[in-house]
Write a protein that holds these residues in place. Structure first.
Motif, short mmCIF file in Angstrom:
data_model
loop_
_atom_site.label_atom_id
_atom_site.label_comp_id
_atom_site.label_asym_id
_atom_site.label_seq_id
_atom_site.Cartn_x
_atom_site.Cartn_y
_atom_site.Cartn_z
N PHE A 159 0.84 -1.20 0.00
CA PHE A 159 0.00 0.00 0.00
C PHE A 159 0.88 1.25 0.00
CE2 PHE A 159 -2.36 -3.32 2.30
CZ PHE A 159 -3.48 -3.41 1.50
N ALA A 160 0.65 2.12 -0.95
CA ALA A 160 1.40 3.38 -1.01
C ALA A 160 0.93 4.31 0.10
CB ALA A 160 1.22 4.04 -2.37
N THR A 161 1.88 5.08 0.65
CA THR A 161 1.51 6.06 1.67
C THR A 161 1.93 7.47 1.28
OG1 THR A 161 3.60 5.78 2.87
CG2 THR A 161 1.78 4.32 3.47
N THR A 189 -4.21 14.56 2.30
CA THR A 189 -5.40 15.41 2.37
C THR A 189 -5.92 15.57 3.79
OG1 THR A 189 -6.86 13.52 1.93
CG2 THR A 189 -6.09 14.79 0.03
N ARG A 190 -5.52 14.66 4.70
CA ARG A 190 -5.98 14.74 6.09
C ARG A 190 -4.81 14.49 7.04
NH1 ARG A 190 -11.42 14.67 7.10
NH2 ARG A 190 -12.81 14.34 5.32
N PRO A 191 -4.86 15.07 8.22
CA PRO A 191 -3.78 14.83 9.18
C PRO A 191 -3.84 13.46 9.83
CG PRO A 191 -5.42 16.30 10.12
CD PRO A 191 -5.80 16.11 8.68
N VAL A 192 -5.04 12.91 9.96
CA VAL A 192 -5.24 11.55 10.46
C VAL A 192 -6.13 10.85 9.43
CG1 VAL A 192 -6.22 10.10 12.27
CG2 VAL A 192 -5.01 12.20 12.87
N GLY A 251 0.76 -3.58 12.61
CA GLY A 251 0.87 -3.81 14.04
C GLY A 251 -0.44 -4.33 14.58
N PRO A 252 -0.67 -4.20 15.89
CA PRO A 252 -1.92 -4.68 16.45
C PRO A 252 -3.12 -4.04 15.77
CG PRO A 252 -0.35 -4.16 18.19
CD PRO A 252 0.25 -3.67 16.92
N PRO A 253 -4.13 -4.82 15.41
CA PRO A 253 -5.32 -4.25 14.76
C PRO A 253 -5.93 -3.14 15.61
CG PRO A 253 -5.36 -6.63 14.63
CD PRO A 253 -4.23 -6.28 15.56
N GLY A 254 -6.28 -2.06 14.93
CA GLY A 254 -6.89 -0.92 15.61
C GLY A 254 -5.91 0.15 16.03
N ASN A 255 -4.61 -0.14 16.00
CA ASN A 255 -3.62 0.88 16.32
C ASN A 255 -3.50 1.91 15.20
OD1 ASN A 255 -2.99 -0.15 18.80
ND2 ASN A 255 -0.83 -0.50 18.37
N TYR A 256 -2.72 2.94 15.47
CA TYR A 256 -2.43 3.96 14.47
C TYR A 256 -0.95 3.88 14.10
CZ TYR A 256 -6.99 6.15 15.06
OH TYR A 256 -8.34 6.41 15.07
N TRP A 257 -0.69 3.99 12.82
CA TRP A 257 0.68 3.91 12.30
C TRP A 257 1.20 5.34 12.18
CZ3 TRP A 257 1.90 2.61 6.52
CH2 TRP A 257 3.27 2.38 6.37
N LEU A 317 2.46 15.16 5.10
CA LEU A 317 1.66 13.94 4.99
C LEU A 317 0.93 13.71 6.32
CD1 LEU A 317 4.18 11.54 3.21
CD2 LEU A 317 2.16 12.59 2.20
N ALA A 318 -0.03 12.82 6.30
CA ALA A 318 -0.78 12.49 7.51
C ALA A 318 0.18 12.02 8.60
CB ALA A 318 -1.82 11.42 7.22
N GLY A 319 -0.01 12.53 9.81
CA GLY A 319 0.84 12.09 10.91
C GLY A 319 0.47 10.72 11.42
N ALA A 320 -0.82 10.35 11.29
CA ALA A 320 -1.28 9.08 11.84
C ALA A 320 -2.23 8.40 10.85
CB ALA A 320 -2.00 9.31 13.17
N LEU A 321 -2.03 7.12 10.64
CA LEU A 321 -2.87 6.31 9.77
C LEU A 321 -3.50 5.20 10.60
CD1 LEU A 321 -0.40 5.88 6.74
CD2 LEU A 321 -2.12 7.67 7.06
N TRP A 322 -4.80 5.12 10.59
CA TRP A 322 -5.50 4.06 11.33
C TRP A 322 -5.27 2.73 10.63
CZ3 TRP A 322 -11.40 2.90 11.30
CH2 TRP A 322 -11.71 2.08 12.38
#
Length: 973
Positions: free
Chosen positions: A688-690, A695-698, A745-751, A733-738
């Motif tokens: 997946f490209a990042t 367009t969004r911070p999170v 990592g653990p499901p539900g964390n933020y990258w 770029l977005a600081g945090a990706l859900w």
């Protein structure tokens, strides 16, 4: 060959009853039948399948088709319109014929068909045909109206041949040479018939010596159809093209094909490359022996060819058949096509051809009809001359004022080869309903199969093989020139409303398929009232693009003028074909792209569904571009397959499976194989490209990407944000990706990036792969974006931004800086400079300043606005300090209303913040504000859960539901 016709009502032998049309039962078998059926208008034909295989019959002009007729079944079909209809079988290429529908009831029904048609014809060889002397070399010959001539000898080269009557080729080897041939009025030129294809050799050579000659505006050295009909039906190979079924090494002369072929020694064949463009090209070879699937060539292959299917196992790619992981297979077997035909139309091999690329051409205009089946065209096209193409259907469907005249469904080119062309292959210009099926285009200058003015609709373009497309020495239009995602392409398609199915293009200097739908129609048809970039999509399926220099499929860069200049433009299909119409989804399905030197697919579209793609061994990003509301589903995406003949061309862009499309695509149920992480942190790599999460911070859109199976694949590189780079850039770029599905990592964390601004105080683990790719942290994270200061641009904020994260004592912990967007030294990796925002943690404190190391903005005196995201409930809380002049009184409120400045006090979607008199009071009062006039700051303590404007969104995966945008406005009352 006999064909019994069974009449279902009593009738006088040989004559149908005048009381009602007869029903004729036709027995279908696979013995190479060529049917000639004659019925009356309104009569039915009962197709009875006496074979052991199913059959499906189809008119060559597309006017009718039967369903699949299973063995033992009968399908009854009524024919109402008088005229002749040629048909073929989709499953048995040797089954073909015609249905002749006569008006009225007096119809002769022969018990034995395919007998010679009795007519009054004059033989070319008889002096009486010409008034006492046969035509001599260099003479201009006219076949007048009402006269039918049988060409029973090869005449000497003629200056020209005008046909206003009819010329029929006798069933013998014949050659006809003329400067040009014109069909006028109801003139007719015929070689063979659908029921009895020509079995000898017929060669037409066009040799006009004066390239400036212009015959009725149609040029010269051509077959010029001002009116009338040219029909040529040759004995086409049982397989016009197929593929290898085993590898072929460099130096090989024996090839194994996928299917039995009836090709002959001496036939010329072409074999497509299976490597990257520039490392191998299409090769032209001559056959010496043919035995079922085994063929031998006179000269050896110069480059190796891949020839086996590849399958997917739980551990990767294998040559062992299996469907354990996916039913999709990687088919990179080289295509092999036969160019040779019994009927040949060619330009003279003279100085005009060799030095000026002045070849033969066929032009169809007015009321003329062209039907070619099993014909070879070579030394064709006239280099650098507009309108002089090998086959040119010219202005058949629209009047000069833009009115629709009608579809040209009688036109067809099937089972033919067009090669060694100086100017395109087949051009459909202002014509609808043309059939182009099962042909080979090889060694073509400029776009090969070409829709010219963006008005061409309802054409059937299927099962064609296009190989070796190059930039012409004198390009006709700008988009014929090799450039960024531009250049001579296999298919130039300017109108979406066509059937494009089962085609292959390889070895093109431009794109494989270039779908370039402009805003307006072009050229001679500029008055046609269509908006191509909004017309509903037709069919685009089962197409293959490989070994091309540019993307395999390009849906972008549309023509904007008659010179062929192009620009980026989004295709947005609507129900009524207008910009304001209801938007429609559209589908590209069962597509294969491989070994393209650029993306497998580049697009700029709305609402696409990409279904069952097989994309392998491309360069860069396999699905890339700009789009919204799309889907990439049920596909197989492979970075490196077993076909590793050569190393990847060097472009600087690592392989990545899919772009994020700013999280507007659903990317699900795909199998992604062999994508590793590249060492570069400023380029996307992995599944997946990042690099386009800006367009969004999170960003929470990865929730739309479930159930993808990654085999030997890293999920993706955390591309460095430009503002974190050295030197720092002026975009973020977005600081945090859900990461709800646990790819990193653990499901539900933020990258997140591994910086204290984002990780301090959070529970984090290294994101996969460990220690090199950011951190996976417990959430949530909030987004802060959408800055507007006084009267600044609400859509393109460019102000410098320095954000300081504070600890509980209001001491600096870390900084996030986005430089002034007006700085000419951007360092933003192509990201728009108005992408400025930051991610925040629950309960965090942040000081926002409108400055960087080189510049600062004056204090706001009227308004400071920002948008908070991902603050869904009242448990979500954050403290912000923003600059605001202490010389004026400030107030603040929150609202979910998009037009935030018109949210009225007391509205359910507006929450006014309570003014307090100290920082301590701010901390103890939820949804409060404190104006620190001494430091020219306004502090806010806000909580989420502001009520929706209107009803809550019904789709939990919509942007509205995922982000719950809440606007904070600080303003001067």
């Amino acid at each position: 060959m006999l064909l019994v016709m069974l009449l279902t009502i009593a009738s006088t032998p040989g004559v149908a009853s005048p009381a009602a049309p007869a029903t004729t039962t036709v027995l279908l078998d696979s013995n190479g039948q060529a049917y000639d059926i004659q019925v009356s208008s309104g009569a039915a034909v009962g197709w009875r399948n006496t074979d052991v295989e199913p059959h499906r019959l189809r008119a060559t002009d597309g006017s009718w088709t039967t369903p699949i007729i299973q063995p033992g079944a009968t399908f009854e079909q009524v024919f109402s319109d008088a005229g002749r209809s040629a048909f073929v079988c989709d499953f048995d290429p040797d089954m073909r014929g015609t249905v002749m529908v006569q008006s009225g009831f007096q119809v002769f029904l022969p018990l034995v068909v395919n007998q010679p048609i009795q007519r009054s014809v004059a033989r070319w060889s008889e002096p009486a045909t010409w008034g006492g002397r046969v035509p001599q070399a260099g003479e201009a010959v006219l076949i007048p109206k009402g006269k039918t001539v049988l060409l029973d000898v090869s005449p000497p080269p003629l200056q020209s041949l005008m046909i206003e009557g009819e010329l029929i080729f006798d069933e013998r080897d014949l050659e006809l040479t003329a400067g040009w041939i014109m069909l006028h009025d109801n003139g007719r030129l015929r070689i063979g018939s659908p029921a009895a294809p020509f079995r000898h050799r017929a060669t037409i050579t066009l040799n006009a010596a004066n390239k400036n000659e212009d015959v009725m505006g149609m040029g010269t050295r051509g077959i010029l159809l001002m009116g009338g009909t040219f029909e040529a039906y040759g004995l086409a190979p049982n397989r016009v093209w197929t593929t290898l079924n085993d590898h072929a090494a460099a130096g090989a002369t024996q090839l194994t094909l996928r299917e039995n072929v009836n090709w002959r020694p001496g036939d010329r064949i072409v074999i497509a490359p299976t490597d990257f463009y520039g490392l191998a090209e299409t090769e032209l070879l001559t056959l010496t022996t043919v035995q079922e699937t085994q063929i031998t060539t006179q000269s050896p292959l110069q480059k190796a060819r891949w020839g086996r299917l590849q399958y997917v196992s739980p551990t990767g790619i294998t040559l062992t058949p299996t469907t354990e992981v996916t039913p999709l297979v990687i088919d990179q077997r080289a295509e092999v096509g036969n160019l040779s035909r019994q009927i040949v139309i060619q330009g003279a091999d003279d100085a005009l051809w060799r030095n000026e690329r002045f070849g033969a051409h066929i032009m169809v205009m007015g009321s003329a009809v062209l039907r070619l089946d099993g014909v070879e065209l070579r030394r064709v096209g006239q280099g650098g001359l507009m309108g002089r193409y090998p086959i040119h259907f010219h202005l058949l469907s629209y009047a000069p004022d833009g009115r629709l005249i009608g579809d040209a469904t009688a036109q067809s080119v099937v089972n033919s080869s067009i090669w060694n062309s100086a100017n395109r292959c087949i051009v459909i210009h202002g014509a609808n309903g043309v059939t182009v099926r099962n042909n080979i285009c090889y060694d073509i200058a400029g776009h090969a199969i070409f829709l010219e003015d963006a008005v061409e609709r309802r054409n059937v373009i299927e099962n064609n093989l296009v190989l070796k497309v190059r930039q012409p020495p004198r390009p006709l239009q700008e988009h014929d020139k090799v450039g960024f995602r531009r250049g001579p392409s296999g298919f130039w398609l300017t109108n979406p409303d066509n059937i494009v199915r089962g085609n292959v293009v390889a070895d093109a200097a431009g794109n494989g398929f270039w779908l370039a739908f402009p805003e307006r129609t072009l050229g001679s048809n500029r008055n046609v009232p269509l908006r191509p970039n909004h017309l509903p999509f037709g069919i685009f399926s089962h197409n293959v693009a490989h070994s091309n220099s540019r993307p395999g499929i390009n849906i972008d860069f549309v023509p904007i003028d008659d010179a062929g200049n192009t620009t980026e433009m989004k295709y947005i299909p609507t129900a009524d074909g207008t910009p304001s119409g209801r938007r429609l989804r559209f589908t590209l399905s069962d597509i294969t792209t491989y070994k393209n030197n650029d993306n497998g697919l580049w697009n700029r579209v709305s609402l696409p569904d990409y279904v069952r793609f097989v994309s392998a061994d491309n360069v860069g990003m396999f699905f890339a571009g700009a789009g919204d509301d799309g889907k990439i589903v049920d596909s197989l995406i492979v970075s490196v397959s077993l076909n590793t003949g050569s190393s990847l061309p060097s472009t600087g862009d690592p392989n990545t499976a899919v772009a994020s499309y700013h999280s507007t695509f659903d990317i699900t149920r795909n199998v992604i194989i062999n994508f590793s992480l590249h060492a570069r942190f400023d380029r996307a790599s992995g599944a997946f490209a990042t690099n386009d999460y800006y367009t969004r911070p999170v960003d929470r859109g990865m929730v739309r990407n479930p159930n993808n199976r990654l085999i030997n694949t890293q999920p993706g590189r955390r591309v460095i944000s430009p503002n974190l780079n050295t030197p720092a850039g002026n975009a973020a770029l977005a600081g945090a990706l859900w990461d709800p599905h646990g790819y990193w990592g653990p499901p539900g964390n933020y990258w997140v990036y591994n910086i204290p601004f984002l990780t301090a105080g959070r529970s984090c683990v290294p994101a996969a792969p460990n220690a090199t790719n950011g951190m996976s942290c417990e959430g949530p994270y909030y987004g802060v974006a959408g800055f507007r200061v006084d009267n600044s641009d609400p859509f393109k904020p460019l102000m410098p931004l320095t954000v300081t994260r504070l600890d509980s004592a209001n001491q600096p912990m870390a900084h996030w800086v986005v430089n002034n967007g007006n700085d000419p030294i951007t360092h933003n990796f192509g990201i728009m400079p108005w992408m400025r925002h930051f991610a925040a943690v629950p309960g965090g404190r942040y000081l926002i300043e409108l400055r960087d190391v080189n510049s600062s903005l004056p204090l706001p005196t009227q308004e400071f606005k920002l948008t908070l995201t991902n603050m869904h409930t009242t448990t979500d809380q954050i403290i912000l300090a923003v600059p605001f002049s202490g010389s004026v009184t400030a107030r603040a409120y929150l609202t979910t209303r998009e037009n935030y400045d018109s949210a009225l006090p007391g509205a359910p979607h507006r929450r006014d913040l309570t003014p307090v008199s100290s920082f301590a009071a701010l901390l103890s009062t939820d949804n409060s504000m404190w104006q620190d006039t001494a430091n020219n700051q306004v502090w806010v303590n806000v909580r989420g859960g502001v009520p929706w404007e209107g009803s809550a969104p019904s789709d939990p995966l919509s942007d509205k539901a995922l982000y719950r945008d809440t606007n904070l406005r600080i303003y001067r009352p």
